[in-house]
Structure formats: structure tokens, C-alpha cells
Scaffold this active site. Structure first.
Site, PDB file in Angstrom:
ATOM      1  N   ASP A   1      13.577  33.754 -12.868  1.00  0.00           N
ATOM      2  CA  ASP A   1      14.714  33.011 -12.310  1.00  0.00           C
ATOM      3  C   ASP A   1      14.184  31.695 -11.748  1.00  0.00           C
ATOM      4  O   ASP A   1      13.174  31.667 -11.044  1.00  0.00           O
ATOM      5  CB  ASP A   1      15.379  33.849 -11.212  1.00  0.00           C
ATOM      6  CG  ASP A   1      16.743  33.315 -10.804  1.00  0.00           C
ATOM      7  OD1 ASP A   1      17.717  34.061 -10.927  1.00  0.00           O
ATOM      8  OD2 ASP A   1      16.823  32.144 -10.349  1.00  0.00           O
ATOM      9  N   ILE A   2      14.859  30.590 -12.066  1.00  0.00           N
ATOM     10  CA  ILE A   2      14.350  29.279 -11.619  1.00  0.00           C
ATOM     11  C   ILE A   2      14.643  28.986 -10.151  1.00  0.00           C
ATOM     12  O   ILE A   2      14.138  28.011  -9.612  1.00  0.00           O
ATOM     13  CB  ILE A   2      14.905  28.062 -12.428  1.00  0.00           C
ATOM     14  CG1 ILE A   2      16.336  28.287 -12.859  1.00  0.00           C
ATOM     15  CG2 ILE A   2      13.981  27.628 -13.541  1.00  0.00           C
ATOM     16  CD1 ILE A   2      17.122  27.015 -12.816  1.00  0.00           C
TER      17      ILE A   2
ATOM     18  N   GLU B   1      27.576  33.342 -11.300  1.00  0.00           N
ATOM     19  CA  GLU B   1      27.197  31.977 -11.690  1.00  0.00           C
ATOM     20  C   GLU B   1      27.079  31.844 -13.203  1.00  0.00           C
ATOM     21  O   GLU B   1      27.559  30.867 -13.784  1.00  0.00           O
ATOM     22  CB  GLU B   1      25.855  31.632 -11.006  1.00  0.00           C
ATOM     23  CG  GLU B   1      25.385  30.213 -11.235  1.00  0.00           C
ATOM     24  CD  GLU B   1      23.971  30.005 -10.677  1.00  0.00           C
ATOM     25  OE1 GLU B   1      23.662  30.503  -9.576  1.00  0.00           O
ATOM     26  OE2 GLU B   1      23.179  29.350 -11.384  1.00  0.00           O
TER      27      GLU B   1
ATOM     28  N   HIS C   1      23.118  39.867 -16.992  1.00  0.00           N
ATOM     29  CA  HIS C   1      21.687  39.839 -16.657  1.00  0.00           C
ATOM     30  C   HIS C   1      21.417  40.743 -15.472  1.00  0.00           C
ATOM     31  O   HIS C   1      22.231  40.839 -14.556  1.00  0.00           O
ATOM     32  CB  HIS C   1      21.194  38.412 -16.370  1.00  0.00           C
ATOM     33  CG  HIS C   1      22.027  37.653 -15.392  1.00  0.00           C
ATOM     34  ND1 HIS C   1      23.240  37.100 -15.738  1.00  0.00           N
ATOM     35  CD2 HIS C   1      21.831  37.358 -14.081  1.00  0.00           C
ATOM     36  CE1 HIS C   1      23.764  36.487 -14.681  1.00  0.00           C
ATOM     37  NE2 HIS C   1      22.931  36.644 -13.654  1.00  0.00           N
TER      38      HIS C   1
ATOM     39  N   HIS D   1      18.996  41.264 -12.346  1.00  0.00           N
ATOM     40  CA  HIS D   1      18.002  40.623 -11.480  1.00  0.00           C
ATOM     41  C   HIS D   1      16.985  41.679 -11.055  1.00  0.00           C
ATOM     42  O   HIS D   1      17.377  42.729 -10.525  1.00  0.00           O
ATOM     43  CB  HIS D   1      18.650  40.097 -10.196  1.00  0.00           C
ATOM     44  CG  HIS D   1      19.620  38.976 -10.350  1.00  0.00           C
ATOM     45  ND1 HIS D   1      19.275  37.671 -10.100  1.00  0.00           N
ATOM     46  CD2 HIS D   1      20.939  38.962 -10.692  1.00  0.00           C
ATOM     47  CE1 HIS D   1      20.349  36.888 -10.274  1.00  0.00           C
ATOM     48  NE2 HIS D   1      21.370  37.648 -10.638  1.00  0.00           N
TER      49      HIS D   1
HETATM   50  P1  AMP Z   1      24.457  35.177 -11.099  1.00  0.00           P
HETATM   51  O1  AMP Z   1      25.229  34.789 -12.336  1.00  0.00           O
HETATM   52  O2  AMP Z   1      25.324  35.044  -9.860  1.00  0.00           O
HETATM   53  O3  AMP Z   1      23.823  36.540 -11.205  1.00  0.00           O
HETATM   54  O4  AMP Z   1      23.294  34.117 -10.891  1.00  0.00           O
HETATM   55  C1  AMP Z   1      22.652  33.498 -11.979  1.00  0.00           C
HETATM   56  C2  AMP Z   1      21.169  33.402 -11.733  1.00  0.00           C
HETATM   57  O5  AMP Z   1      20.606  32.716 -12.845  1.00  0.00           O
HETATM   58  C3  AMP Z   1      20.761  32.635 -10.468  1.00  0.00           C
HETATM   59  O6  AMP Z   1      19.849  33.430  -9.713  1.00  0.00           O
HETATM   60  C4  AMP Z   1      20.118  31.350 -11.019  1.00  0.00           C
HETATM   61  O7  AMP Z   1      19.050  30.875 -10.210  1.00  0.00           O
HETATM   62  C5  AMP Z   1      19.627  31.810 -12.381  1.00  0.00           C
HETATM   63  N1  AMP Z   1      19.533  30.741 -13.379  1.00  0.00           N
HETATM   64  C6  AMP Z   1      20.475  29.835 -13.695  1.00  0.00           C
HETATM   65  N2  AMP Z   1      20.047  29.027 -14.678  1.00  0.00           N
HETATM   66  C7  AMP Z   1      18.788  29.434 -14.986  1.00  0.00           C
HETATM   67  C8  AMP Z   1      17.804  28.993 -15.925  1.00  0.00           C
HETATM   68  N3  AMP Z   1      18.015  27.957 -16.740  1.00  0.00           N
HETATM   69  N4  AMP Z   1      16.614  29.643 -15.966  1.00  0.00           N
HETATM   70  C9  AMP Z   1      16.383  30.690 -15.140  1.00  0.00           C
HETATM   71  N5  AMP Z   1      17.275  31.154 -14.242  1.00  0.00           N
HETATM   72  C10 AMP Z   1      18.466  30.540 -14.160  1.00  0.00           C
END
Ligand code: AMP
Length: 135
Positions: free
Chosen positions: A28-29, A87, A92, A94
Site C-alpha cells: 500500500d502506498i 476508496e 482488496h 489489507h
Molecule cells: P480502501 O478502498 O478504502 O480499502 O482503500 C484503498 C487503499 O488503497 C488505501 O489504503 C490506499 O492507500 C491504497 N492505494 C490507493 N492507490 C494505490 C496505489 N496506486 N498503490 C498502492 N496502494 C494504493
């Protein structure tokens, strides 16, 4: 197309840990803690509970193996597991190496350099490929 599909297609970069035919894992970035990893099905399904049972169980099996690799590399008490998806509308899991409950809140973030991300992803990749084939 989701940002994760762009990663899967190689259109945008990621700190990849591993992938197989159906799934990919990358860091995760914006991590809650060092080693925070996302396990993503290559098929762009928005909501985890829309997956059929077979896909869902395979995602969990894949995530477990990534967690086993992570816990060998990142000092922590547990690998916390969360599914949010508010988001990025592409399923996915975590995986978050945690020592404190606050690391599961998504309110507290750690800063890592590009070099640190690369080094960590490479170490977890090595641990992943060295896992025994069945657990
Ligand atoms: P959520 O959809 O609420 O589970 O959150 C999305 C997660 O994806 C967040 O923790 C972001 O930091 C992560 N994220 C978003 N874009 C990227 C990316 N390009 N590479 C890695 N992680 C990402």
C-alpha cells in the site's frame, strides 16, 4: 477501469510482492504500518461479498500465504486483516503488520521512501517464494 486494474495491466507501477494467475499482492502506498500490503484479485470485482465462494476462498488462501511471508520479514505482533473498499472499488484485502490497535484505524500513517518500499517488497517477495508449498 480501477487503479488496481491499471497496476495489474502494468500501466502504473507498484511495489509488487507476488502474483499468480488470479491474484496480485503489492505494498500500500499510504501504509498504516511498514509492510501494509494489498491482496487483489485480477478480476475487477467491486465488492468482496459479490465474489462467488470459490473466488473468495482463493483470495483468502492467497492472502494467508502473503501474511506468512510478511510476518517473517516485518517485526510485529500480528498481521491484521481488513477489507474496506471505500476508496478503491476493486476488491482488496489489507494485510497490516501490527503491534498496536491504532495501526488498524487507517488514521495513523507511516512515511517510507521509494528505496524503503523497494527493499521491503523485495524482502517479502523472497520470503514468499521460499514458503513451503502447502501450509
Ligand atoms: P480502501 O478502498 O478504502 O480499502 O482503500 C484503498 C487503499 O488503497 C488505501 O489504503 C490506499 O492507500 C491504497 N492505494 C490507493 N492507490 C494505490 C496505489 N496506486 N498503490 C498502492 N496502494 C494504493
Amino acid at each position: 477501469m480501477s487503479i488496481f486494474t491499471k497496476i495489474i495491466n502494468g500501466e502504473i507501477p507498484c511495489y509488487k510482492i507476488c502474483e499468480d494467475k488470479d491474484f496480485i499482492a503489492f505494498l500500500d502506498i499510504n501504509p498504516n504500518a511498514k509492510g501494509h500490503t494489498l491482496c487483489v484479485p485480477k478480476e475487477e470485482i467491486s465488492y468482496i461479498f459479490d465474489m462467488d465462494d470459490a473466488q473468495y476462498l482463493k483470495l483468502m488462501q492467497f492472502s494467508k500465504r502473503v501474511a506468512l511471508a510478511l510476518q517473517q520479514v516485518v517485526p510485529c505482533k500480528r498481521i491484521g486483516v481488513a477489507v474496506v473498499g471505500l476508496e478503491v472499488p476493486h476488491t482488496h484485502v489489507h494485510l497490516i503488520p501490527i503491534s498496536e490497535m491504532s495501526e488498524m484505524t487507517f488514521q495513523q500513517k507511516v512515511q517510507m521512501t521509494d528505496e524503503e518500499f523497494k527493499e521491503l517488497a523485495a524482502k517479502v517477495h523472497q520470503a514468499f517464494i521460499a514458503l513451503p508449498s502447502a501450509n
